[in-house]
Scaffold this motif. Sequence first.
Motif, PDB file in Angstrom:
ATOM      1  N   ASN A   1      20.166  46.379  35.839  1.00 11.43           N
ATOM      2  CA  ASN A   1      20.515  45.554  34.681  1.00 11.43           C
ATOM      3  C   ASN A   1      19.659  44.301  34.632  1.00 11.43           C
ATOM      4  N   LEU A   2      19.495  43.662  35.795  1.00 12.23           N
ATOM      5  CA  LEU A   2      18.743  42.411  35.843  1.00 12.23           C
ATOM      6  C   LEU A   2      17.282  42.657  35.493  1.00 12.23           C
ATOM      7  N   ILE A   3      16.740  43.787  35.978  1.00 12.52           N
ATOM      8  CA  ILE A   3      15.357  44.119  35.669  1.00 12.52           C
ATOM      9  C   ILE A   3      15.175  44.279  34.164  1.00 12.52           C
ATOM     10  N   SER A   4      16.184  44.917  33.536  1.00 13.24           N
ATOM     11  CA  SER A   4      16.052  45.274  32.130  1.00 13.24           C
ATOM     12  C   SER A   4      16.228  44.096  31.184  1.00 13.24           C
TER      13      SER A   4
ATOM     14  N   GLY B   1      29.109  36.155  29.710  1.00 16.72           N
ATOM     15  CA  GLY B   1      29.426  36.904  28.489  1.00 16.72           C
ATOM     16  C   GLY B   1      28.253  37.520  27.772  1.00 16.72           C
ATOM     17  N   ILE B   2      27.144  36.837  27.638  1.00 18.98           N
ATOM     18  CA  ILE B   2      25.977  37.379  26.938  1.00 18.98           C
ATOM     19  C   ILE B   2      24.720  37.110  27.770  1.00 18.98           C
ATOM     20  N   ASP B   3      23.666  37.919  27.529  1.00 14.84           N
ATOM     21  CA  ASP B   3      22.462  37.825  28.353  1.00 14.84           C
ATOM     22  C   ASP B   3      21.259  37.280  27.582  1.00 14.84           C
ATOM     23  N   LEU B   4      21.077  37.757  26.333  1.00 18.51           N
ATOM     24  CA  LEU B   4      19.918  37.370  25.556  1.00 18.51           C
ATOM     25  C   LEU B   4      20.379  36.668  24.278  1.00 18.51           C
ATOM     26  N   GLY B   5      19.589  35.704  23.825  1.00 19.99           N
ATOM     27  CA  GLY B   5      20.000  35.013  22.613  1.00 19.99           C
ATOM     28  C   GLY B   5      18.820  34.404  21.872  1.00 19.99           C
ATOM     29  N   ASP B   6      18.903  34.453  20.551  1.00 19.81           N
ATOM     30  CA  ASP B   6      17.958  33.744  19.687  1.00 19.81           C
ATOM     31  C   ASP B   6      18.779  32.727  18.918  1.00 19.81           C
TER      32      ASP B   6
ATOM     33  N   ASN C   1      20.116  33.807  30.907  1.00 21.93           N
ATOM     34  CA  ASN C   1      20.336  33.597  32.339  1.00 21.93           C
ATOM     35  C   ASN C   1      19.209  32.785  32.976  1.00 21.93           C
ATOM     36  N   ARG C   2      18.071  32.677  32.265  1.00 21.37           N
ATOM     37  CA  ARG C   2      16.992  31.804  32.761  1.00 21.37           C
ATOM     38  C   ARG C   2      17.304  30.345  32.445  1.00 21.37           C
ATOM     39  N   LYS C   3      18.039  30.129  31.371  1.00 20.97           N
ATOM     40  CA  LYS C   3      18.393  28.759  31.010  1.00 20.97           C
ATOM     41  C   LYS C   3      19.589  28.271  31.817  1.00 20.97           C
ATOM     42  N   HIS C   4      20.520  29.190  32.057  1.00 18.93           N
ATOM     43  CA  HIS C   4      21.738  28.841  32.791  1.00 18.93           C
ATOM     44  C   HIS C   4      22.089  30.035  33.664  1.00 18.93           C
ATOM     45  N   LYS C   5      22.065  29.814  34.998  1.00 17.62           N
ATOM     46  CA  LYS C   5      22.296  30.930  35.911  1.00 17.62           C
ATOM     47  C   LYS C   5      23.655  31.577  35.653  1.00 17.62           C
ATOM     48  N   ASN C   6      23.631  32.928  35.611  1.00 15.44           N
ATOM     49  CA  ASN C   6      24.856  33.693  35.345  1.00 15.44           C
ATOM     50  C   ASN C   6      25.532  33.242  34.055  1.00 15.44           C
ATOM     51  N   PHE C   7      24.743  33.153  32.986  1.00 15.80           N
ATOM     52  CA  PHE C   7      25.289  32.780  31.686  1.00 15.80           C
ATOM     53  C   PHE C   7      26.426  33.738  31.355  1.00 15.80           C
TER      54      PHE C   7
END
Length: 473
Positions: A33-36, A65-70, A57-63
Amino acid sequence: MKQIEIENQLREVVSRLITEIDLATKQGRLDVNLISEDAWIPILKEVYQCPNLVNLNRKHKNFPGIDLGDEQDRVAFQVTSSIDIEKVKSTLEQFKKRNYKNAFDELYIFTLRSKQKSYSQNAIDNAIGDEIRFDAKEHIIDPGDVLAEITGLRLPAQERMLQEFRAILGDVEASVKALNAPENAPYILVSNLIEVTPPSALYLAELCIDEESTIAAAKRDLNYKGKHPNKHLLVRLALQLAGLGCHGWAVFENRIFTFYDMERESAFRSIVDVGSIEELTTEDISQHELVEYQNLFKYLIKDTLRDQLLAFNVNWSKQQNQFYFLPDEKDSDQRREEWVGKKLSRRRVFEKKYQTKDPTKVAFFKHLAFDISFIDVDSQWYATVTPSWYYTWNLYKRNRFHDDLLSKQKRLEHNNSVRDQVRFVGYFLANSRNDNDLITFGELVEFQCLSNISLEENEELEEVLEEEDVSAD
């Protein structure tokens, strides 16, 4: 012709990608999952028109509920290898709980494996309410859905996507290969936590003891020599006079609490206002808002356990604040208990040690001991077990050389020894039971570790832990 060739290649690489992730997930390799998360960003950016998509998760470790955002186009993705409705519901509940609607208008749940054929829209509506519009058919997507969108793009865009898919497949295959290397094989970490099941009910009543007559009777029948016993001692004397010597009760605000059924136990009825006897669920006390009641519940579990373990010749040392093993027979030189760890074996839990100069005289008694405390984790109770040794001169009182003997013993032990002691105590607690026991124990809690750090093999970490053990001792 080239269009058909590209589409065939896309289908082939997506099919292989789903297969690899499916296999990795079945092996418990959730690292995929993390790789993807990062690898899919270029594709999702183009297909769903969100050019500023980033890994949250790059902005906040273990964000959560959600992983990617625009955040500019207000679109979010949760990337997961789970495909069941529970994962969908938990994601939506997190979205609602954390007010993500303030940052995002649209949420996609992107399953790395082929999604289910259908999802309950009612369950989804109940989870998300009217926070955002979430249509299961539209907003739960998998690689097949992404591929379908790509086939609608122009040929140059499809070629770019094909290269991205190949890069993802290469990353996943390389990572799965590395994760499956023998040195990275998952291992089981055994904790010192044991699942505990307390009784479902407890009883309380107002105390009603004639102090003067109780003290007089205690002096006459129990050889009590005091004058003004505290409340706890007064209750204990009253119960003993009534023929009950158990420890599983507690006194708070002139009321007595116990797991034993006071309606059926005459000794309890003789010291309380019978009309005030009340039955509560354990949650009424264990989950009480006042910490005094929560602590009272823990005392009740430990003191009731004292009664249970005494039947197996395991005593409680008030001096040491721990349980310890007594001999099966008073004059026995040693006691061994059968247990099953990796295999059936017998462990020495008590030993009579004789003096070197005069082997006919006893130097001290050595008892395997353990401290136990209780914690509540999400309404599930656990016991933490800390093994130790207890040295006595008469089976009950501390030997005057206790601390020196314990220190010497600790220096001889290493982490594997302590780990085996924890396993043994856990086995003993789970399997030493009578039919009328109120508290039951499960197995030791185990964790599957996917990290390549092994406590068994990492010598440096082993040394650090041993140093910490010495410091703790």
